[in-house]
Design an enzyme around this catalytic site. Sequence first.
Site, PDB file in Angstrom:
ATOM      1  N   HIS A   1      -2.358  -0.677  16.058  1.00  0.00           N
ATOM      2  CA  HIS A   1      -1.158  -0.397  15.257  1.00  0.00           C
ATOM      3  C   HIS A   1       0.120  -0.490  16.092  1.00  0.00           C
ATOM      4  CE1 HIS A   1      -4.526   1.810  13.440  1.00  0.00           C
ATOM      5  NE2 HIS A   1      -3.952   1.573  12.276  1.00  0.00           N
TER       6      HIS A   1
ATOM      7  N   ASP B   1      -0.308  -5.697  12.787  1.00  0.00           N
ATOM      8  CA  ASP B   1      -1.655  -5.815  13.345  1.00  0.00           C
ATOM      9  C   ASP B   1      -2.687  -6.214  12.285  1.00  0.00           C
ATOM     10  OD1 ASP B   1      -1.161  -3.904  16.085  1.00  0.00           O
ATOM     11  OD2 ASP B   1       0.056  -3.456  14.317  1.00  0.00           O
ATOM     12  N   PHE B   2      -2.358  -5.970  11.000  1.00  0.00           N
ATOM     13  CA  PHE B   2      -3.333  -6.243   9.935  1.00  0.00           C
ATOM     14  C   PHE B   2      -3.231  -7.670   9.405  1.00  0.00           C
ATOM     15  CE2 PHE B   2      -2.788  -1.499   8.591  1.00  0.00           C
ATOM     16  CZ  PHE B   2      -3.350  -1.101   9.794  1.00  0.00           C
TER      17      PHE B   2
ATOM     18  N   GLU C   1       0.840  -1.205   0.000  1.00  0.00           N
ATOM     19  CA  GLU C   1       0.000   0.000   0.000  1.00  0.00           C
ATOM     20  C   GLU C   1       0.873   1.253   0.000  1.00  0.00           C
ATOM     21  OE1 GLU C   1      -2.231  -0.859   3.495  1.00  0.00           O
ATOM     22  OE2 GLU C   1      -3.264  -2.528   2.533  1.00  0.00           O
TER      23      GLU C   1
ATOM     24  N   PHE D   1       1.181  -2.645   8.862  1.00  0.00           N
ATOM     25  CA  PHE D   1       1.318  -2.929  10.292  1.00  0.00           C
ATOM     26  C   PHE D   1       1.057  -4.408  10.535  1.00  0.00           C
ATOM     27  CE2 PHE D   1       0.285   1.597  10.229  1.00  0.00           C
ATOM     28  CZ  PHE D   1       1.229   2.113  11.099  1.00  0.00           C
TER      29      PHE D   1
ATOM     30  N   GLU E   1      -5.158  -6.403   2.003  1.00  0.00           N
ATOM     31  CA  GLU E   1      -4.012  -7.276   2.316  1.00  0.00           C
ATOM     32  C   GLU E   1      -4.252  -8.695   1.815  1.00  0.00           C
ATOM     33  OE1 GLU E   1      -5.285  -5.074   4.414  1.00  0.00           O
ATOM     34  OE2 GLU E   1      -3.578  -3.785   4.930  1.00  0.00           O
TER      35      GLU E   1
END
Lengths: 337, 371
Positions: free
Chosen positions: A139, A95-96, A30, A93, A70
């Site tokens: 994040h 986290d994703f 991204e 991140f 993602e």
Amino acid sequence: MARKITYQQAINEALSQEMSRDPTVIIMGEDVAGGAGTDGEQEAWGGVLGVTKGLYKKFGDRVMDTPITESAFIGAAVGAATAGLRPVAELMFIDFMGVCLDQIFNQAAKFRYMFGGKAETPVVIRTMYGAGFRAAAQHSQCLYPVFTHIPGLKVVMPATPYDAKGLLIQAIRDNDPVIFCEHKVLYTLEGDVPEEPYTIPFGEASVVREGKDVTIVTLGRMVHMATDAADNLAKQGIKCEVIDLRTTSPIDEDTILESVENTGRLVVVDEAHPRCNIATDVSALVADKAFDSLKAPIKMVTGPHVPVPFSDVLEDLYIPNAAKIEAAVRSVMGKKG
Amino acid sequence: MSEAIKALTMPKWGLSMKEGKVASWLMQEGTAISPGNEVLEVETEKISSAVEASEGGVLRRIVAQEGETLPVGALLGVIAGANDTSEAIDAFVAEFQKNYVPPADGDDDAGPKTEVVEIKGRAIRYLKQGDGGTPLILIHGFGGDLNNWLFNQESLAAKRTVIAFDLPGHGQSSKQVGNANLGELTQVVHDVMDALGVTKAHLAGHSMGGAVALEFALAHPGRVASLTLIASAGLGPEINGGYIDGFIEATGRRDIKPHLEQLFANAELVSRQMINDILAYKRLDGVDAALRGLRDKIFPSGKQATVLRDRLGSLSMPIQVIWGEGDAIVPAKHAQGLPASVKVSVLKGAGHMPQMEAAAEVNKLIEAQLG
């Protein structure tokens, strides 16, 4: 020639040199180019924190902006890897990872095994982790233990600019999927880095400081906290050996065990939540294979079992620091306070 | 304050040294010392060695205690005349400590810096210290770099220009080794001298660098003022091929350590930092191919390809050969049976790296030859 550059520049340089050397290396993610199809390409953004800045200008379409999905682009990177490219995908991140985890742990991690060793998946997934960036619960996590748990993935977490460049080049040349974890607070850290390309093998911990009293095993940003603690403790006459794991899969068992056999005491420092993390893993390893060497119980210094708070005050309290590490070392040395 | 009262200070060994730990004093207060005597042992992250007195006199005061870690330039002890009063020594120490400023953290601008010269498309890194006289050029061996001279260069540079450089394939020079034979490396010495404006120089070469120095002297005798060959290749066919192969094949700390220990009479000199530095070098792109190329041409099948001992007698410049008695890489017997004009010194307690393990003696021998 070695000169001082930042962790972020070291990562950028590794990508640039490998893309120059090997035309099959591509980047996707991204905003890694900075908005393909817009007027901004000369000043491309280079990812959310600018780590890939400048690469679109040098390598054009080999740096691909993707939609904010993602699941799609991590899947595409995995597929491209099986078909002969060496993609470096940026999962902004860590986290994703939840939205693209099947592509990683059920697909990329399993291909070599399920196809009888005939399939290779040389994909690198670069991702940011860690607290301290005032970026709140979604994040700031340290989810590398999740990847470390899965056979078929290699998990890398450099603590210094030198290691960042050498480990990333190794990751790109490696024929297995590699999760490359970058601590966002370390991006501005400067250190000596050779201009030439070089590699650091996986599964080789770095002994950043030698000492005879206590072994501190740690990783990522916590290496610097542990070194600060060791500096303070040295003034009190306590000599700590600080081991930076550099990779959690594979893990360098020999260096950990050798050190604990010398010191007889172990403190493990991990920024992740306390359950099923790298600290518990290393503690279990030592309890299993070097129990007879231990002169004191093993101590773990970790983040707490709560999400990372958004409040600055609470976030600072959440992150392990030198004072907490010092207290743990003093406790295994049988000292109060 | 008496002119004769001199400070003995923490030396700076190599560009990266910031501090050292006083391991042990080799002399007691009141001992008479001559310049070049080893006075105490100092340990650094990279290596341990003895600190030599640069001045003669009596060791009147031990200031730094064993176990203390002190920055470069800090006061270790005081050398003075036997007749200087202890009040004068006290005053000297007080004055020194008042004026002493330890080098600041990250103060890399202090001290000499390496430079790079581009020659025929290759970058060659070199370190120039000292000024004047006929320059001395230091040529390291296989797998080494200019830091192999960290105990020698500064001391020898007190009286002249001393240039140490990284051969191609080594240190921070380019990793392309061309034909990878002695001729190629000899040409590099020639090109480095031209590029730095050196018409004639004293040459000191270690191991493979000794063979390079010798071959250069045979090819260009007019440009060589004297030759010092240390644990040199080129003087016999034998070499420890297991060491060369082991150095090349090793990929990690555990594999390389036993090989590096063969370099020294005292294996404890191989520190973790030394191993890390060598691994970091070996992991640079191009180094593996360079080392294999040099091995295949210069030391094929565990033998030296070029033996120049019969031609030594044809050279007219002063030549000396220095060997460590316990050399496990190139046998010390190669120092025997050389022409009478060649001065031979075989040093006890040293292995293949006498310029590090017996630095004071080697420095004295080079100094004596250079005059």
